[in-house]
Design a protein around this motif. Structure first.
Motif, PDB file in Angstrom:
ATOM      1  N   ALA A 118      -5.279   0.458  -3.572  1.00  0.00           N
ATOM      2  CA  ALA A 118      -6.645   0.043  -3.298  1.00  0.00           C
ATOM      3  C   ALA A 118      -6.843  -0.110  -1.795  1.00  0.00           C
ATOM      4  N   ASP A 119      -8.117  -0.057  -1.367  1.00  0.00           N
ATOM      5  CA  ASP A 119      -8.424  -0.228   0.046  1.00  0.00           C
ATOM      6  C   ASP A 119      -7.804  -1.517   0.583  1.00  0.00           C
ATOM      7  N   ASN A 165      -1.659  -0.505  -6.157  1.00  0.00           N
ATOM      8  CA  ASN A 165      -2.863  -0.902  -6.884  1.00  0.00           C
ATOM      9  C   ASN A 165      -2.556  -1.885  -8.019  1.00  0.00           C
ATOM     10  N   THR A 220      -6.385   4.617   1.100  1.00  0.00           N
ATOM     11  CA  THR A 220      -5.809   4.348  -0.222  1.00  0.00           C
ATOM     12  C   THR A 220      -4.492   5.087  -0.417  1.00  0.00           C
TER      13      THR A 220
END
Length: 375
Positions: A359-360, A39, A346
């Motif tokens: 994050a996706d 992320n 995730t």
């Protein structure tokens, strides 16, 4: 007088033979320096448990003679980086059981590996850099061990074949149950919402014949979640199941292992969402590239890992481990894991740290160099 002394000596020898006891102190210390990225953030730190869980344990046996023995084990996880207790909810979080063994097999009562947890942790590996842990399979996480268990290991009938059966009145685990209503570790509750809350059954069969090995484990929870406070609400009767199988062959120049895990979705879902079952398909190759030096490369695909039941929650994971044995008890190692998330997943190497999930549709990775010592 001489006969009396001989008789007393025989009785003493007989008593000793029927009460041979031993207690062993053992353990593992595993610490590493790691860098984990997810992320957009990177953390570098000293960590514990990346190759094996740091622990201290006691195990003992009393031999009654005639093949009959009493056994026990108490094992506690700890953190090599801080010295902290591995699980704040309990001290002997890895094992706390007592049992009796003989020609009939081996019966154990207490906290112990589940049949599928034994395969995940002791055959395939389910540490922080491993796929079965990263995606949260029951074998690698929520059902890794069972509280309140009755476990039966069948006697060896066919050479190389072992089998076990297990029933738990309240399975618990090293942290808590999956889902919205997380079960208190080790708790047995009344049937206010479900008489089956926490009850689980498991079985496993493993076979070894020379270079060939294979195994299959199964777990069935009669009510994994007693109720949920988030939609959809389906109080009680939350049946869940998981199966994990593997096959391996040692060619000498390389050992190849293939495995497959399939299980009920990780969340209390509608019937339509439950149809999307979590699955992991993977393979590993262990290469003995030099004396005492082994490189293990693995790749896997996990599907439907999201706890919300959304589509495209898939993950591709690649892992490389290099292990050099300095002795029978000490090894140094390096490892790298890359987690490639699809649109709605995730996952990361460090899912436990708040805000550190990927994050996706992003990639997460981890790199560690460490040492493991067994005593």
């Amino acid at each position: 007088m001489k006969k009396t002394l001989l008789a007393l000596a025989a009785i003493a020898a007989s008593s000793a033979a029927f009460a041979q006891s031993s207690v062993t102190l053992y353990g593992v210390m595993d610490a590493s320096v790691e860098s984990v990225k997810a992320n957009g953030s990177t953390v570098t730190r000293v960590s514990s448990d990346n190759l094996a869980t740091s622990r201290i344990g006691f195990k003992g046996t009393e031999d009654f003679g005639g093949g009959l023995k009493a056994n026990f084990a108490l094992e506690s996880a700890l953190k090599a980086d801080t010295g902290a207790q591995g699980n704040s909810a309990r001290f002997f979080d890895r094992a706390a059981w007592v049992g009796i063994a003989g020609g009939f097999g081996d019966i154990r009562l207490g906290r112990i590996d589940t049949p599928i947890g034994d395969i995940a942790g002791n055959v395939l590996s389910a540490q922080a850099y491993d796929d079965l842990k990263i995606v949260g399979t029951r074998a690698g996480d929520a059902h890794r061990r069972a509280d309140n268990a009755i476990t039966y290991f069948l006697p060896a009938i066919v050479p190389g074949l072992t089998a076990s059966l297990q029933y738990s009145t309240a399975i618990g685990n090293s942290s808590s149950f999956v889902g919205a209503d997380k079960k208190t570790a080790g708790a047995e509750v009344s049937g206010t919402t479900s008489n089956n809350y926490g009850k689980a059954y498991g079985l496993a069969v493993k076979y070894v014949a020379g270079p060939l090995s294979a195994g299959l484990g199964y777990e069935y929870a009669r009510d994994e979640l007693a109720s949920t406070t988030t939609a959809p609400t389906i109080a009680g009767n939350q049946k869940a199941n998981a199966a994990l199988g593997y096959a391996a062959y040692d060619f000498g120049v390389a050992k190849v292992t293939a495995y497959y895990d399939v299980e009920t979705s990780l969340q209390n879902l509608t019937t339509a969402s439950k149809a999307r079952r979590l699955s992991v398909t993977g393979a590993k190759v262990a290469l003995p590239v030099a004396p005492n030096f082994t490189v293990i490369a693995g790749a896997s695909v996990a599907r439907n890992i999201s706890q919300s039941g959304v589509i495209d929650a898939d993950v591709q994971i690649v892992t490389v481990k290099a292990i050099y044995d300095l002795s029978k008890r000490t090894a140094v190692y390096g490892m790298f894991t890359n987690v490639n998330n699809d649109t709605s997943s995730t996952a990361s190497v460090d899912n436990a740290t708040a805000g550190f999930s990927a994050a996706d549709h992003k990639t997460a990775r981890g790199l560690a160099v460490g040492i493991k010592h067994s005593f």
